[in-house]
Design a protein around this motif. Structure first.
Motif, PDB file in Angstrom:
ATOM      1  N   HIS A 198      17.151   5.482  21.851  1.00 43.22           N
ATOM      2  CA  HIS A 198      18.084   4.370  21.699  1.00 43.22           C
ATOM      3  C   HIS A 198      18.999   4.529  20.493  1.00 43.22           C
ATOM      4  O   HIS A 198      19.847   3.673  20.239  1.00 43.22           O
ATOM      5  CB  HIS A 198      17.318   3.045  21.617  1.00 43.22           C
ATOM      6  N   GLY A 199      18.785   5.598  19.746  1.00 44.36           N
ATOM      7  CA  GLY A 199      19.724   5.922  18.684  1.00 44.36           C
ATOM      8  C   GLY A 199      19.669   5.043  17.446  1.00 44.36           C
ATOM      9  O   GLY A 199      20.647   4.955  16.710  1.00 44.36           O
ATOM     10  N   TYR A 200      18.533   4.400  17.197  1.00 43.96           N
ATOM     11  CA  TYR A 200      18.449   3.607  15.969  1.00 43.96           C
ATOM     12  C   TYR A 200      18.045   4.483  14.790  1.00 43.96           C
ATOM     13  O   TYR A 200      17.390   5.515  14.941  1.00 43.96           O
ATOM     14  CB  TYR A 200      17.441   2.460  16.138  1.00 43.96           C
ATOM     15  N   ASP A 201      18.443   4.011  13.629  1.00 44.41           N
ATOM     16  CA  ASP A 201      18.166   4.715  12.384  1.00 44.41           C
ATOM     17  C   ASP A 201      16.654   4.814  12.138  1.00 44.41           C
ATOM     18  O   ASP A 201      15.925   3.823  12.207  1.00 44.41           O
ATOM     19  CB  ASP A 201      18.829   3.921  11.245  1.00 44.41           C
ATOM     20  N   GLU A 202      16.200   6.034  11.856  1.00 46.09           N
ATOM     21  CA  GLU A 202      14.763   6.277  11.722  1.00 46.09           C
ATOM     22  C   GLU A 202      14.094   5.407  10.659  1.00 46.09           C
ATOM     23  O   GLU A 202      13.037   4.817  10.897  1.00 46.09           O
ATOM     24  CB  GLU A 202      14.504   7.765  11.424  1.00 46.09           C
ATOM     25  N   ASN A 203      14.720   5.315   9.485  1.00 47.41           N
ATOM     26  CA  ASN A 203      14.088   4.532   8.409  1.00 47.41           C
ATOM     27  C   ASN A 203      13.910   3.075   8.796  1.00 47.41           C
ATOM     28  O   ASN A 203      12.883   2.469   8.497  1.00 47.41           O
ATOM     29  CB  ASN A 203      14.920   4.610   7.124  1.00 47.41           C
ATOM     30  N   THR A 204      14.929   2.541   9.439  1.00 46.29           N
ATOM     31  CA  THR A 204      14.860   1.130   9.826  1.00 46.29           C
ATOM     32  C   THR A 204      13.755   0.915  10.856  1.00 46.29           C
ATOM     33  O   THR A 204      12.967  -0.031  10.766  1.00 46.29           O
ATOM     34  CB  THR A 204      16.210   0.673  10.414  1.00 46.29           C
ATOM     35  N   VAL A 205      13.715   1.815  11.835  1.00 46.73           N
ATOM     36  CA  VAL A 205      12.704   1.680  12.892  1.00 46.73           C
ATOM     37  C   VAL A 205      11.306   1.764  12.304  1.00 46.73           C
ATOM     38  O   VAL A 205      10.435   0.931  12.583  1.00 46.73           O
ATOM     39  CB  VAL A 205      12.913   2.764  13.974  1.00 46.73           C
ATOM     40  N   ARG A 206      11.088   2.757  11.444  1.00 47.71           N
ATOM     41  CA  ARG A 206       9.755   2.923  10.839  1.00 47.71           C
ATOM     42  C   ARG A 206       9.401   1.726   9.959  1.00 47.71           C
ATOM     43  O   ARG A 206       8.252   1.302   9.905  1.00 47.71           O
ATOM     44  CB  ARG A 206       9.690   4.199   9.999  1.00 47.71           C
ATOM     45  N   TRP A 207      10.402   1.187   9.267  1.00 48.21           N
ATOM     46  CA  TRP A 207      10.158   0.016   8.411  1.00 48.21           C
ATOM     47  C   TRP A 207       9.697  -1.160   9.262  1.00 48.21           C
ATOM     48  O   TRP A 207       8.698  -1.815   8.952  1.00 48.21           O
ATOM     49  CB  TRP A 207      11.458  -0.332   7.658  1.00 48.21           C
ATOM     50  N   VAL A 208      10.412  -1.402  10.360  1.00 48.91           N
ATOM     51  CA  VAL A 208      10.048  -2.528  11.236  1.00 48.91           C
ATOM     52  C   VAL A 208       8.646  -2.314  11.808  1.00 48.91           C
ATOM     53  O   VAL A 208       7.794  -3.221  11.786  1.00 48.91           O
ATOM     54  CB  VAL A 208      11.075  -2.696  12.386  1.00 48.91           C
ATOM     55  N   GLN A 209       8.386  -1.093  12.284  1.00 49.76           N
ATOM     56  CA  GLN A 209       7.085  -0.811  12.903  1.00 49.76           C
ATOM     57  C   GLN A 209       5.931  -1.040  11.924  1.00 49.76           C
ATOM     58  O   GLN A 209       4.931  -1.668  12.261  1.00 49.76           O
ATOM     59  CB  GLN A 209       7.097   0.630  13.427  1.00 49.76           C
ATOM     60  N   ARG A 210       6.069  -0.562  10.720  1.00 51.09           N
ATOM     61  CA  ARG A 210       4.985  -0.720   9.745  1.00 51.09           C
ATOM     62  C   ARG A 210       4.784  -2.191   9.396  1.00 51.09           C
ATOM     63  O   ARG A 210       3.662  -2.668   9.266  1.00 51.09           O
ATOM     64  CB  ARG A 210       5.241   0.082   8.460  1.00 51.09           C
ATOM     65  N   LYS A 211       5.897  -2.911   9.242  1.00 51.18           N
ATOM     66  CA  LYS A 211       5.793  -4.343   8.926  1.00 51.18           C
ATOM     67  C   LYS A 211       5.063  -5.089  10.047  1.00 51.18           C
ATOM     68  O   LYS A 211       4.207  -5.931   9.789  1.00 51.18           O
ATOM     69  CB  LYS A 211       7.188  -4.946   8.733  1.00 51.18           C
ATOM     70  N   VAL A 212       5.433  -4.770  11.296  1.00 49.57           N
ATOM     71  CA  VAL A 212       4.784  -5.441  12.428  1.00 49.57           C
ATOM     72  C   VAL A 212       3.285  -5.134  12.417  1.00 49.57           C
ATOM     73  O   VAL A 212       2.448  -6.035  12.495  1.00 49.57           O
ATOM     74  CB  VAL A 212       5.409  -5.000  13.773  1.00 49.57           C
ATOM     75  N   ASP A 213       2.957  -3.850  12.282  1.00 47.62           N
ATOM     76  CA  ASP A 213       1.543  -3.468  12.371  1.00 47.62           C
ATOM     77  C   ASP A 213       0.713  -4.019  11.217  1.00 47.62           C
ATOM     78  O   ASP A 213      -0.426  -4.431  11.409  1.00 47.62           O
ATOM     79  CB  ASP A 213       1.409  -1.939  12.406  1.00 47.62           C
ATOM     80  N   LEU A 214       1.289  -4.012  10.021  1.00 45.64           N
ATOM     81  CA  LEU A 214       0.505  -4.406   8.850  1.00 45.64           C
ATOM     82  C   LEU A 214       0.328  -5.920   8.731  1.00 45.64           C
ATOM     83  O   LEU A 214      -0.480  -6.388   7.942  1.00 45.64           O
ATOM     84  CB  LEU A 214       1.147  -3.861   7.570  1.00 45.64           C
ATOM     85  N   ASN A 215       1.115  -6.679   9.487  1.00 47.87           N
ATOM     86  CA  ASN A 215       1.037  -8.131   9.329  1.00 47.87           C
ATOM     87  C   ASN A 215       0.307  -8.854  10.453  1.00 47.87           C
ATOM     88  O   ASN A 215       0.418 -10.060  10.587  1.00 47.87           O
ATOM     89  CB  ASN A 215       2.439  -8.705   9.119  1.00 47.87           C
ATOM     90  N   GLU A 216      -0.433  -8.083  11.246  1.00 50.65           N
ATOM     91  CA  GLU A 216      -1.207  -8.707  12.308  1.00 50.65           C
ATOM     92  C   GLU A 216      -2.167  -9.765  11.737  1.00 50.65           C
ATOM     93  O   GLU A 216      -2.367 -10.820  12.332  1.00 50.65           O
ATOM     94  CB  GLU A 216      -1.994  -7.634  13.071  1.00 50.65           C
ATOM     95  N   TRP A 217      -2.749  -9.490  10.582  1.00 53.46           N
ATOM     96  CA  TRP A 217      -3.701 -10.436   9.991  1.00 53.46           C
ATOM     97  C   TRP A 217      -3.046 -11.786   9.691  1.00 53.46           C
ATOM     98  O   TRP A 217      -3.680 -12.824   9.835  1.00 53.46           O
ATOM     99  CB  TRP A 217      -4.327  -9.849   8.721  1.00 53.46           C
ATOM    100  N   LYS A 218      -1.783 -11.764   9.284  1.00 58.79           N
ATOM    101  CA  LYS A 218      -1.098 -13.029   9.015  1.00 58.79           C
ATOM    102  C   LYS A 218      -0.865 -13.785  10.314  1.00 58.79           C
ATOM    103  O   LYS A 218      -1.059 -14.996  10.395  1.00 58.79           O
ATOM    104  CB  LYS A 218       0.272 -12.764   8.370  1.00 58.79           C
ATOM    105  N   ARG A 219      -0.426 -13.047  11.343  1.00 59.59           N
ATOM    106  CA  ARG A 219      -0.140 -13.721  12.615  1.00 59.59           C
ATOM    107  C   ARG A 219      -1.392 -14.321  13.225  1.00 59.59           C
ATOM    108  O   ARG A 219      -1.340 -15.343  13.885  1.00 59.59           O
ATOM    109  CB  ARG A 219       0.517 -12.740  13.596  1.00 59.59           C
ATOM    110  N   GLN A 220      -2.543 -13.651  12.997  1.00 57.44           N
ATOM    111  CA  GLN A 220      -3.758 -14.178  13.597  1.00 57.44           C
ATOM    112  C   GLN A 220      -4.235 -15.451  12.911  1.00 57.44           C
ATOM    113  O   GLN A 220      -5.126 -16.120  13.405  1.00 57.44           O
ATOM    114  CB  GLN A 220      -4.847 -13.100  13.637  1.00 57.44           C
ATOM    115  N   GLN A 221      -3.651 -15.787  11.775  1.00 57.99           N
ATOM    116  CA  GLN A 221      -3.971 -17.058  11.123  1.00 57.99           C
ATOM    117  C   GLN A 221      -2.819 -18.048  11.225  1.00 57.99           C
ATOM    118  O   GLN A 221      -2.850 -19.104  10.597  1.00 57.99           O
ATOM    119  CB  GLN A 221      -4.296 -16.830   9.649  1.00 57.99           C
TER     120      GLN A 221
END
Lengths: 546, 546
Positions: free
Chosen positions: B497-520
């Motif tokens: 999809h041609g998105y910037d690698e840094n941005t994509v990786r930043w979003v992915q890590r944020k999503v994955d690392l914040n599962e604990w917040k969403r579960q509360q």
């Protein structure tokens, strides 16, 4: 034949780390003379991986890691639990809960799990397609029946007949003379004994030696207790591995066992170990070096601080000392004494200034600031706010010490005591808190005996919460066990067990009406047969009057 | 033959109320000339009942209510969705997802659901045993094939082949010349159109008229949108029922349809309706008369206040006006203007005093009080604390206005903006928030257009959060849709999809690392194909780097 049993502690999804641990255990077992090495169910993946397995690349990465393990495997075979694709064309669930038999650089056998638990916290039918037949295979002069987790759980040991297959019977028909079971069977009180008794029956039924290798460690609020067992064909114990410790052992299955599996019923000690392992694993897997919490001198917070020190060492536990809700000076003194006994770092703070300013602001807009629950809510949230700022500032994991009894009846505050990082006691009823506190004192008196005795006495009497009179905790806990853990109806509890109707109905309504609070509560460590959250998924808003 | 379609809004577990609603709709349909009356899947139970069905007495009560309905049914038959026991002796799941054909005082037919969805938010295999064969039955000169929910979902319409059965084919083989489908098919954007297109294909395939009666209302974070449809044997639409409204209609299935089902793709209007229904239903089913929230003049809180007024009426919405985080006077002015336009009650308060006192206390123990996230966390939690005290004091339901984009990347505070009663926008991405704000203005400018435009502009630029630079929301939202909703890997998003690698990786890590917040986090209202929580159950702590 000597079998190396490696009860591994796997991290969910961390394939490089899990593969490394498996390989370390494999080599150690080989060095110790093992002729086959066995690791737990999903040892390469970490159980339960939940929706992560729905990502194809997750499974692909798992298969890459499996190939790496196969490459590293020599003349001694290695059994690994992993996740595999089912079939891209055939209808069915997309995946398999799988076991691989690795030998001399290759994957020699792949076994699919047949019975897929889908009750309580288990969701396996959501992801996995069951095997269509169970076949044994030959190695080293034996015919091995390799099974995964639930495959050996006879119907008498789960509550009712669910399955239409019997993997052990199929394997016996196929000539199996050695049953290996790799499992990720989570702990709750009584489970090690219950599991051992099942294994005894399975070994006798199969008339073959049985090796059960169970996982260790905490993942997703579940503690896996290890307690791997090796039984002979008469169900006698040849050897066992300890509980709650990641370790390995090489056992000769041609030996005769001496007696029935002797898993002791040592619930309090087991719960103690489970909680320590839970704190340790959660902190480590979530990447926290140290933890923080509020110590106010009550039994719960004293117990959590003691457990944290056992789990992580005194240097990794940093507490905020805040007086308890009655603002008793005595409570601070007790907290300070404990801090000194445990040798941990502490900071004294007071919530008074913040609480007073909140009262000031709210005094102008509330009709009833003196409502005790409004007041307690403010205090609880101010404490949590200060603690979370402190934790954030230092990158500490926050521990909460609210117990299961209060969580059950909704006596906690969202954004307050229920909204913290890890709720250590959220599956520990009040009465067990006291038992654990006494157990914690067994080497050295950490928590004042007089305090525990006072609390034990207090739990026999009713107390006030807000404007309401709350039944004695001893009674609440007994009713909760019947209502939540055994799912009895109020009628059954009243008529069958002779409890007072008003008390039973009060507990039932409180439990049902507070599901919304529990669904926003911090994750905990499961130690009873039915923890809230994963093991009991009730609707948040519903109209059934039980 | 005239069929009465009653798209009912059922409460989970409230059998007396659900039975009453069914009977009211039944009588109204009979009065309007119906020859059969159809209600949705689980109309008597409320979908999804989750673990409540594991209580035997729950099922017994359901069967009692079914008997009552049967008694009340006269010459016009009534089709009701309910839960039944499977069999106490045969192995298998203990229950059935069932439909009953009630006629002249008795239960004449019982049909079991065949295809049991167990993906995303669905868990049905956990509870229910599938039917072993699909049989049609005769009534009124027709041979009726009665199906439940997923039974008609062809494999092209779910992502991959899961099932080994085809109920429609079985019913066709059994001579069915009318297909009735009772369903509880939840809404997400695009779903009404997608479902209509499926129904068209099913009707053509069966070469028979098709009646689909879908549930309405919110249960457990899912909004059911109704949009029931009646198609002729060529897949042309004979009639439809409106979306998001509990209502009934009598339709003659012998008529020829005029054209293909014309479900418009009106996502924003649908989401708007879904959120209003969600607020309405959650408040009503949870027993709250009024709601409260913080209004700070930003687009999100303005939108939620407007939705709440549409859902409950101006008199039921009580807001606390608090300046936004930049403390801008302008924001308060905007909030007051909206309050006046909406005609709602408001109370001005300031968090300053409490915040300052918290800073004072923390100043003594924190090394870096100026860390912006520590500072924002305190503000967010002070706001929540004051709001919760106000809500508790008045028994109001608390609404939160945090959006899905921020929830995805963890830009919310536990105990602060993420820990409130109902998170109205928790499944609404930032960009859709703007669209909804504009839509809200379509009759009358409630939210200043200039503000929305400014926010739309701002969402094209990066902004600061703490010490970090956050990519533009327009970009975050696009990446989130690919990563969360479509489950693409980072590689696919970057390369495909041609998105910037840094941005994509930043979003992915944020999503994955914040599962604990969403579960509360607080429960929300699902409007996208993949809401967090029920629809996406990721481990809280895990080591997979996507």
């Amino acid at each position: 034949m000597k079998i190396g049993i490696a009860q591994i502690n796997s991290n969910i999804g961390d394939f490089p780390r899990n593969a490394k641990r498996i390989m370390q255990a494999y080599r150690a077992c080989v060095d110790a003379g093992a002729e086959i090495v066995v690791t737990p169910e999903m040892s390469l993946v970490g159980y339960p991986p939940r929706d992560l397995v729905t990502k194809e690349r997750f499974v692909s990465k798992c298969l890459q890691a499996l190939d790496y393990l196969a490459d590293e495997t020599g003349d001694v075979p290695l059994i690994v639990g992993y996740v595999d694709f089912h079939d891209f064309i055939q209808p069915g669930r997309p995946l398999r809960n799988a076991a691989a038999f690795l030998h001399q650089g290759g994957v020699r056998q792949k076994i699919w799990k047949t019975l897929l638990p889908s009750y309580d916290m288990f969701d396996e039918h959501k992801y996995f397609e069951p095997s269509s037949e169970c076949k044994a295979f030959n190695f080293g002069g034996r015919r091995i029946g390799l099974t995964i987790g639930e495959d050996i759980w006879l119907e008498d040991y789960i509550r009712r007949p669910i399955y239409q297959r019997d993997p052990i019977a199929e394997l016996k028909d196929d000539g199996a003379d050695l049953i290996i079971n790799i499992s990720a069977s989570p702990f709750h009180t009584g489970m090690p004994k219950h599991r051992a008794s099942l294994l005894e029956v399975v070994a006798c039924g199969a008339n073959a030696p049985l090796v059960c290798c169970n996982a260790v460690g905490m993942n997703e609020q579940l503690v896996f207790d290890g307690n791997s067992l090796v039984l002979d064909a008469d169900g006698n114990e040849i050897s066992n591995l300890p509980g709650f410790i990641s370790c390995f052992k090489v056992v000769d299955i041609t030996e005769r066992g001496s007696e029935a599996p002797s898993m002791r019923s040592i619930d309090v000690e087991d719960v103690h170990k489970g909680l320590i392992l839970g704190i340790q694993d959660y902190a480590q897997k979530a990447g926290f070096g140290a933890v923080t919490m509020i110590l106010d001198g009550n039994v719960e917070s004293s117990l959590v601080a003691s457990l944290a020190v056992r789990a992580l060492g005194a240097e990794q536990v940093k507490v905020l000392v805040i007086p308890d809700e009655t603002q008793a000076v005595e409570s601070v003194c007790r907290a300070i004494q404990l801090v000194e006994k445990l040798g941990i770092e502490h900071t004294n703070i007071s919530v008074d200034v913040v609480k007073q300013s909140a009262d000031l602001v709210l005094g102008e807009i509330l009709t009833d600031l003196d409502h005790p629950l409004v007041d307690q809510g403010i205090t609880s949230r101010v404490r949590a706010m200060l603690l979370m700022a402190y934790a954030r500032n230092n990158n500490y994991l926050v521990l909460s010490s609210a117990n299961k009894s209060d969580l059950s009846i909704g006596h906690q505050f969202i954004g307050g005591d229920s909204s913290l990082g890890l709720a250590v006691l959220s599956d520990v009823p009040k009465i067990i808190v006291h038992k654990l506190a006494n157990f914690t004192n067994s080497e050295k008196e950490l928590i004042p005996k007089a305090l525990i005795e006072r609390e034990e006495e207090a739990s026999k009497n009713s107390h006030k919460y807000g404007n309401e009179t709350v039944p004695p905790y001893v009674l609440i806990d007994l009713i909760l066990e019947l209502y939540v853990n055994y799912q009895l109806s109020c009628d059954e509890i009243i008529k069958g067990h002779g409890y007072d109707e008003n008390t039973v109905r009060w507990v039932q309504r409180k439990v049902d009406l507070n599901e919304w609070k529990r669904q926003q509560a911090a994750p905990g460590i499961r130690v009873t047969s039915r923890a809230f959250g994963m093991c009991r998924r009730m609707p948040t808003v519903q109209g059934f009057i039980d």
